[in-house]
Design a protein around this motif. Sequence first.
Motif, short mmCIF file in Angstrom:
data_model
loop_
_atom_site.label_atom_id
_atom_site.label_comp_id
_atom_site.label_asym_id
_atom_site.label_seq_id
_atom_site.Cartn_x
_atom_site.Cartn_y
_atom_site.Cartn_z
N MET A 146 0.69 -1.33 -0.04
CA MET A 146 -0.09 0.01 -0.05
C MET A 146 0.86 1.25 0.00
O MET A 146 0.40 2.24 -0.70
N ASP A 147 2.13 1.15 0.85
CA ASP A 147 3.08 2.48 0.83
C ASP A 147 3.50 2.67 -0.63
O ASP A 147 3.54 4.01 -1.09
N SER A 148 3.77 1.64 -1.40
CA SER A 148 4.31 1.80 -2.50
C SER A 148 3.23 2.44 -3.58
O SER A 148 3.51 3.50 -4.34
N ILE A 149 2.03 2.25 -3.42
CA ILE A 149 0.84 2.85 -4.19
C ILE A 149 0.88 4.45 -3.77
O ILE A 149 0.54 5.17 -4.59
N ASP A 150 0.79 4.46 -2.45
CA ASP A 150 0.56 6.09 -2.03
C ASP A 150 1.72 6.87 -2.64
O ASP A 150 1.46 8.00 -2.83
N GLU A 151 3.17 6.14 -2.51
CA GLU A 151 4.25 6.94 -3.09
C GLU A 151 4.20 7.12 -4.63
O GLU A 151 4.53 8.26 -5.26
N LEU A 152 3.51 6.07 -5.32
CA LEU A 152 3.26 6.24 -6.68
C LEU A 152 2.30 7.39 -6.99
O LEU A 152 2.65 8.17 -7.82
N VAL A 153 1.20 7.48 -6.23
CA VAL A 153 0.12 8.56 -6.45
C VAL A 153 0.70 9.90 -6.21
O VAL A 153 0.69 10.91 -7.06
N ALA A 154 1.41 10.03 -5.16
CA ALA A 154 2.31 11.27 -4.85
C ALA A 154 3.08 11.73 -6.08
O ALA A 154 3.17 12.99 -6.28
N ARG A 155 3.79 10.74 -6.52
CA ARG A 155 4.74 11.10 -7.51
C ARG A 155 4.04 11.41 -9.12
O ARG A 155 4.37 12.52 -9.77
N LEU A 156 2.91 10.88 -9.07
CA LEU A 156 1.97 11.11 -10.50
C LEU A 156 1.53 12.32 -10.29
O LEU A 156 1.38 13.13 -11.37
#
Lengths: 211, 179
Positions: free
Chosen positions: A1-11
């Motif tokens: 889930m953390d990786s998804i949150d990181e990706l969302v923030a980056r996008l």
Amino acid sequence: MDSIDELVARLAQDATAVKPVPHPFLLSLKLIAATTIYLIASLTFSGLRPDWVEKLHSLWFDAEIAALVGIFCVTSLSAALLGFPDQYQKRKMVLAPIWLFILFLLVLILALRADSPAAQLPVHSFQCTLSITLMALVPATWTFYAMRKFASTHSRLAGCVALLSAFSVGALWLRLHEATDSLVHVIEWHYLPMLVIGIVGLWLGKWLLKW
Amino acid sequence: MTDQNENFESLMRQSLAGDQRAYAILLQKTSRLLRPFLAKRLSFGNEVDDLMQEILVSIHKARHTYDGNRPFKPWVYAIATFRLQDFLRSHYSDHLRHAVDFDELEETLPENVTVSELNYESISVEVQKLPEKQATILQLMHQEGYTAKEVAEKMGMKESAVKVAAHRAYKVLRNKLEQ
């Protein structure tokens, strides 16, 4: 889930204002207009068939040309819709070329029955397929170029429809340019290669419309 | 339901206009929307996360094909399904690539595990080597089909003594045959 949150923030950080692509109807109109100009220019350069006035009074010739024009317009619209991941939520329109091809087949069958006695076969053969293919290269290139800017989720079908659209322009050009009356020749060397072109389009679509 | 749809669409419209906060909310909401859809179709949690990342990147790449004039969910599900099919195709083609051919497996097996070295003759020879009483008991019970009770009557022994003798004979035979 953390990786998804990181990706969302980056996008989200990367997100700038984006201009949506034009409506598929407008896009297909642009394709049709550009191709029509190309067709008219080609016919001006190569010349119309000498008996074109006489042929325009032939019912089955007119029906054949009208069906080809219909195929060209509907495949252009279908190709534009297939560029969108959800086909702009107009799936019935995407499959409309099937009906046009059935109509075209019907016209050819009726024209063949009316062609009595059958016109003499010309001496040339594969040269017609080659000419149509060469003529179709330009519209095929710009259709694929336009579609690559989109995000097709049916890349094979999109490739097939795009190539059929371009090939129908080539077929239209040759039918209006070459003074051939033999329907057997026209079916064999102008229209049957469409099947092969469709298959090539499936393959090309897979490679060229990947995203 | 309608409110939620309107939310998605208005968030997407704001995102297209360059609103990064709306875009982050939209992507988070989308990942929550798609998670059950993917979890139902994939076996492992890490696969769901991997694919979810791919889908979010695809949404980002294809966001110019959404103009806000049509429902958002069919658009996003079309992208998710497309990526899911891609994922499953490569997943199964990997499985096929790493699968071992049955013929190859046969060649690499150390020995034929279904053929036994034991047969009727070899067991009979070992039975003959047993003490006379045990050998007779096994012969009567296993070759001639008598029960332990009948063997006991025939040999003038107690039934329990026949069973004990047979048990000892089996033990000796098992040890010899295992060597």
